[in-house]
Scaffold this motif. Sequence first.
Motif, PDB file in Angstrom:
ATOM      1  N   ASN A   1      -9.217  23.566 -11.048  1.00 31.41           N
ATOM      2  CA  ASN A   1     -10.623  23.892 -11.282  1.00 31.41           C
ATOM      3  C   ASN A   1     -10.739  25.396 -11.416  1.00 31.41           C
ATOM      4  O   ASN A   1     -10.259  26.142 -10.560  1.00 31.41           O
TER       5      ASN A   1
ATOM      6  N   ASN B   1      -6.876  18.719 -16.111  1.00 29.61           N
ATOM      7  CA  ASN B   1      -6.004  17.693 -15.539  1.00 29.61           C
ATOM      8  C   ASN B   1      -4.656  17.798 -16.238  1.00 29.61           C
ATOM      9  O   ASN B   1      -4.546  17.501 -17.424  1.00 29.61           O
TER      10      ASN B   1
ATOM     11  N   THR C   1      -7.951  20.383  -6.953  1.00 30.26           N
ATOM     12  CA  THR C   1      -8.599  19.243  -6.320  1.00 30.26           C
ATOM     13  C   THR C   1      -7.655  18.674  -5.269  1.00 30.26           C
ATOM     14  O   THR C   1      -6.466  18.482  -5.526  1.00 30.26           O
TER      15      THR C   1
ATOM     16  N   THR D   1     -12.309  22.092 -15.753  1.00 32.59           N
ATOM     17  CA  THR D   1     -11.508  21.185 -14.949  1.00 32.59           C
ATOM     18  C   THR D   1     -10.364  20.746 -15.844  1.00 32.59           C
ATOM     19  O   THR D   1     -10.589  20.131 -16.880  1.00 32.59           O
TER      20      THR D   1
ATOM     21  N   ILE E   1      -5.079  18.650 -10.719  1.00 31.24           N
ATOM     22  CA  ILE E   1      -6.348  19.005 -11.343  1.00 31.24           C
ATOM     23  C   ILE E   1      -6.702  20.414 -10.895  1.00 31.24           C
ATOM     24  O   ILE E   1      -6.942  20.651  -9.717  1.00 31.24           O
TER      25      ILE E   1
ATOM     26  N   SER F   1       0.875  15.034 -11.347  1.00 30.43           N
ATOM     27  CA  SER F   1      -0.290  15.638 -11.987  1.00 30.43           C
ATOM     28  C   SER F   1      -1.023  16.506 -10.970  1.00 30.43           C
ATOM     29  O   SER F   1      -0.812  16.409  -9.774  1.00 30.43           O
TER      30      SER F   1
END
Length: 186
Positions: free
Chosen positions: A150, A71, A108, A69, A148, A146
């Motif tokens: 995965n 970020n 995400t 993950t 995220i 930003s």
Amino acid sequence: MPAVIEPRDVPQSVRFLGVSLLGSGCPAGTADVQIDATKTLLEVTFSEYIIQTGPGTRASDWRRNCKLTINMAFDQGFQVSTFATDMSGFAQIPAGSRGLCTNTFDFTGVRGQAVYTLPLPGPREGPFKLSSSPDIVSWSPCGGISAIMNMNTQCNISPTQAQALIAVDRISGKITVLVRLNWRRC
């Protein structure tokens, strides 16, 4: 050939706010994440990503995975997507056995994911590469600073009494996943 990305189409600032790794293929301290100076290539290196079958192995040895993950923070007004991926390693699989490596990518808060697979049927001995370019691109949400990302990588070998292995590359000593990032303005 991939499209040329102009410098104006790439954020000036890209930072990792955090990278978490979870899985049997990436115990603590055994994976490294780097981004190149162009901010379009992400490299993840694993040192303990080994799958094996045969005498003395347990069911837990037949499959490994690592969920990353990531970020990322970047300049406002941009979106990021997974443009292409390459996963490389070494496989030694006897006749009658088969291996499989799968990479799954998503963001995400965004529906859909990109899934890439590479069957590794036996007999096989040598390096392998799982390369992929998505037909349908999933972009990070627009309007933020930003995203995220995965990434779930996994490899397995069908249970067998014969020795079989998907392992680190004998030359470089690592399994590597390269992720080419694509940027665009919102």
